[in-house]
Design a protein around this motif. Structure first.
Motif, short mmCIF file in Angstrom:
data_model
loop_
_atom_site.label_atom_id
_atom_site.label_comp_id
_atom_site.label_asym_id
_atom_site.label_seq_id
_atom_site.Cartn_x
_atom_site.Cartn_y
_atom_site.Cartn_z
N TYR A 159 0.78 -1.07 -0.01
CA TYR A 159 0.05 0.07 0.13
C TYR A 159 0.87 1.21 -0.13
CZ TYR A 159 -4.12 2.83 1.42
OH TYR A 159 -4.96 3.84 1.21
N GLY A 160 1.84 1.33 0.72
CA GLY A 160 2.94 2.50 0.73
C GLY A 160 3.58 2.72 -0.39
N LEU A 161 4.05 1.53 -0.82
CA LEU A 161 4.66 1.52 -2.14
C LEU A 161 3.88 2.10 -3.36
CD1 LEU A 161 6.66 -1.82 -2.12
CD2 LEU A 161 7.86 0.47 -1.98
N SER A 162 2.72 1.67 -3.20
CA SER A 162 1.66 2.55 -4.43
C SER A 162 1.28 3.75 -4.32
CB SER A 162 0.34 1.73 -4.39
OG SER A 162 -0.39 1.91 -3.11
N ILE A 163 1.31 4.21 -2.79
CA ILE A 163 1.25 5.54 -2.67
C ILE A 163 2.50 6.66 -3.26
CG2 ILE A 163 1.25 7.47 -0.87
CD1 ILE A 163 -0.58 5.54 0.67
N ALA A 164 3.82 5.85 -2.80
CA ALA A 164 4.91 6.54 -3.28
C ALA A 164 5.24 6.60 -4.75
CB ALA A 164 6.32 5.69 -2.83
N GLY A 165 4.69 5.36 -5.45
CA GLY A 165 4.95 5.53 -6.90
C GLY A 165 3.82 6.35 -7.60
N MET A 166 2.63 6.32 -6.99
CA MET A 166 1.41 7.18 -7.64
C MET A 166 2.04 8.70 -7.30
SD MET A 166 -2.21 7.09 -6.36
CE MET A 166 -1.85 6.86 -4.70
N ASN A 167 2.39 9.15 -6.23
CA ASN A 167 2.81 10.53 -6.12
C ASN A 167 4.10 10.94 -6.91
OD1 ASN A 167 1.64 12.05 -3.61
ND2 ASN A 167 1.47 10.03 -3.02
N LEU A 168 5.21 10.02 -7.00
CA LEU A 168 6.48 10.53 -7.68
C LEU A 168 6.06 10.63 -9.40
CD1 LEU A 168 9.35 10.87 -7.83
CD2 LEU A 168 9.84 8.53 -7.71
N LEU A 169 5.33 9.54 -9.65
CA LEU A 169 4.91 9.31 -11.20
C LEU A 169 4.05 10.38 -11.65
CD1 LEU A 169 4.84 5.45 -11.49
CD2 LEU A 169 6.60 6.97 -12.46
N PHE A 170 2.86 10.78 -10.71
CA PHE A 170 2.29 11.61 -11.13
C PHE A 170 2.70 13.28 -11.17
CE2 PHE A 170 -0.84 14.90 -9.99
CZ PHE A 170 -1.77 14.95 -11.03
N TYR A 171 3.68 13.57 -10.27
CA TYR A 171 4.43 14.81 -10.25
C TYR A 171 5.31 14.79 -11.45
CZ TYR A 171 2.59 16.44 -5.76
OH TYR A 171 1.71 16.96 -4.72
N SER A 172 5.91 13.63 -11.68
CA SER A 172 6.86 13.73 -12.85
C SER A 172 6.25 13.98 -14.10
CB SER A 172 7.51 12.19 -12.99
OG SER A 172 8.23 12.01 -12.07
N ALA A 173 4.62 13.60 -14.35
CA ALA A 173 3.82 13.58 -15.56
C ALA A 173 3.54 15.22 -15.45
CB ALA A 173 2.77 12.71 -15.28
N LEU A 174 3.37 15.89 -14.28
CA LEU A 174 2.81 17.35 -13.99
C LEU A 174 4.02 18.05 -14.81
CD1 LEU A 174 1.02 18.00 -10.84
CD2 LEU A 174 -0.04 17.53 -13.19
N GLN A 175 5.28 17.43 -14.64
CA GLN A 175 6.52 18.44 -15.07
C GLN A 175 6.33 18.47 -16.74
OE1 GLN A 175 10.30 16.97 -13.85
NE2 GLN A 175 10.82 19.09 -13.20
N ARG A 176 5.87 17.54 -17.32
CA ARG A 176 6.08 17.57 -18.86
C ARG A 176 4.49 17.73 -19.48
NH1 ARG A 176 10.19 14.68 -20.41
NH2 ARG A 176 11.78 13.97 -18.90
N ILE A 177 3.47 17.48 -18.97
CA ILE A 177 2.15 17.63 -19.63
C ILE A 177 1.27 18.46 -18.94
CG2 ILE A 177 2.25 15.63 -21.04
CD1 ILE A 177 0.42 14.18 -18.94
N THR A 232 -4.91 3.05 8.04
CA THR A 232 -4.11 2.35 7.00
C THR A 232 -3.52 3.39 6.16
OG1 THR A 232 -5.72 0.53 6.88
CG2 THR A 232 -4.58 1.07 4.95
N VAL A 233 -4.35 4.42 5.56
CA VAL A 233 -3.76 5.64 5.09
C VAL A 233 -2.72 6.46 5.69
CG1 VAL A 233 -4.47 7.79 4.04
CG2 VAL A 233 -6.34 5.95 3.84
N THR A 234 -2.79 6.68 6.83
CA THR A 234 -1.72 6.96 7.65
C THR A 234 -0.35 6.44 7.64
OG1 THR A 234 -3.44 8.42 8.98
CG2 THR A 234 -1.05 8.17 9.73
N VAL A 235 -0.39 5.16 7.99
CA VAL A 235 0.70 4.54 7.89
C VAL A 235 1.16 4.14 6.51
CG1 VAL A 235 1.73 2.00 8.56
CG2 VAL A 235 0.10 3.24 10.38
N GLY A 236 0.15 4.20 5.58
CA GLY A 236 0.82 3.85 4.29
C GLY A 236 1.40 5.19 3.65
N MET A 237 0.81 6.09 3.95
CA MET A 237 1.44 7.38 3.65
C MET A 237 3.02 7.42 4.21
SD MET A 237 0.23 11.41 3.55
CE MET A 237 -1.27 11.18 2.76
#
Length: 295
Positions: free
Chosen positions: A76-94, A177-182
Motif C-alpha cells: 500500500y505504501g509503495l503504491s502511494i510513493a509510486g503514485m505521487n512520484l510518477l504523477f508529479y513527474s507527469a505534471l512536469q511535462r504535460i 491504513t492511509v496514515t501508515v501507508g503514507m
C-alpha cells in the motif's frame, strides 16, 4: 426528503467540490515548486508533511501494531510513493488536466473490471476514443510529451494497485491504513530529499510554508472533507461527482497555470469523464472502487 436532509446533502456536495478543487490546486502549486526543486524532493516533502499531519489527526499512537499485516501495508505504501512520484513527474511535462485524466484511467479500469453489463462496453469504447484523441495520430494534433504521458499511465497503474491493495484487510482502520501507508511512502522517497543539494532550501520558512500548503491541499483537508461527504451522500452520488476530477484539474490548470487545452484535448477529457460517470451509474461499485482522491 426533509429540509435538514436536503441541507446536509447540499453541504456534502459543496464539501466534495471543495475537496476536488483543493487536490487540483495542489497540483498547480506542485508545478510552481518544480521551478526550484526536483520532482522527488517535492513528492517527499508532500508525503513527509502530509503523513505527520494525518498521524496527528488520526492519533497514530493508538494503533495496535501487533495486528498490522505488514505485507499489505508495505504494498500500500509503495503504491502511494509510486503514485505521487510518477504523477508529479507527469505534471512536469504535460498539462494538469491531461495528467489527471490519464491517471484517472487506473481506478476507472479497476471499476470496469468488476462490471458485467453489456452497456459497460460503451464506457470502454469511450476510454479508448478519449485516449486516441490524445495521441498524435494526425499532423494537426498537438503533440504531448510521450514520456509525460507514460508517467501519467504509470501513476494510474499505481492508483489501481492502491485501490486493489486497499481492499485487503490490513489489521488497521481505514484512517490508520492511509496514515501508515503514507508514512511508508514517505520513507521510500526520503533518500531523494536527503541527497538533494537543495534540502536546506526546502526547510526555509517561505518554501516550507508552500510545502505545508501542498500537503494540506493534497491530503489533510480533502481527506477530511471527503469523509464528511461520504457520510451524507450515497455511494453512487459520491462516485458520480468524483468523476468530474479531470474537469476540476483542467479548471485549476487554466486559472493558476494558464494551461489552455485544444478542442481535441478537451473532447478527450470529456469522453474519459463520461466513461467514468457511466461506469459509476451502471455498475454501482463500492466506495473503495470509486473513491478517486489520493493520499
Amino acid at each position: 426528503m426533509n429540509a435538514h436532509v436536503k441541507k446536509q446533502t447540499l453541504y456534502a456536495v459543496c464539501c466534495l467540490f471543495i475537496a476536488m478543487l483543493c487536490v487540483q490546486s495542489s497540483g498547480a502549486l506542485a508545478k510552481i515548486l518544480f521551478q526550484d526543486f526536483a520532482v522527488p524532493v517535492v513528492s517527499a516533502m508532500r508525503l513527509l508533511i502530509g503523513s505527520l499531519l494525518l498521524a496527528f489527526i488520526f492519533r497514530v499512537w493508538t494503533i495496535r501494531w501487533r495486528h498490522v499485516r505488514w505485507t499489505v501495508i508495505l504494498l500500500y505504501g509503495l503504491s502511494i510513493a509510486g503514485m505521487n512520484l510518477l504523477f508529479y513527474s507527469a505534471l512536469q511535462r504535460i498539462p494538469l488536466g491531461i495528467a489527471v485524466a490519464i491517471e484517472f484511467l487506473g481506478p476507472l479500469l479497476v471499476a470496469l473490471s468488476h462490471a458485467r453489463k453489456r452497456l459497460d462496453l460503451l464506457w470502454v469504447i469511450f476510454v479508448i476514443f478519449g485516449l486516441a484523441l490524445l495521441l498524435p495520430l494526425t499532423p494537426s494534433t498537438q503533440v504531448l510529451d510521450p514520456i509525460g504521458m507514460l508517467f501519467a499511465l504509470g501513476a494510474g497503474a499505481c492508483w489501481a494497485l492502491y485501490i486493489v491493495v486497499g481492499q485487503r484487510p490490513t489489521g488497521l482502520s481505514g484512517n490508520h491504513t492511509v496514515t501508515v501507508g503514507m508514512f511508508i511512502g514517505m520513507l521510500c522517497l526520503l533518500p531523494a530529499l536527503f541527497l538533494s543539494p537543495h534540502i536546506s532550501s526546502a526547510f526555509q520558512p517561505h518554501y516550507f510554508f508552500m510545502f505545508t500548503m501542498l500537503a494540506v491541499l493534497a491530503s489533510a483537508l480533502p481527506f477530511t472533507l471527503e469523509m464528511f461527504a461520504l457520510r451524507n451522500l450515497s455511494t453512487l452520488t459520491f462516485g458520480t461527482l468524483m468523476s468530474l476530477e479531470p474537469a476540476a484539474a483542467t479548471l485549476s490548470g487554466l486559472i493558476f497555470l494558464n494551461e489552455q487545452l485544444t478542442w481535441v484535448q478537451a473532447t478527450a477529457l470529456f469522453f474519459i469523464i463520461l466513461a467514468s460517470i457511466g461506469c459509476t451509474l451502471s455498475s454501482n461499485i463500492t466506495n473503495e472502487k470509486i473513491k478517486c482522491n489520493t493520499p
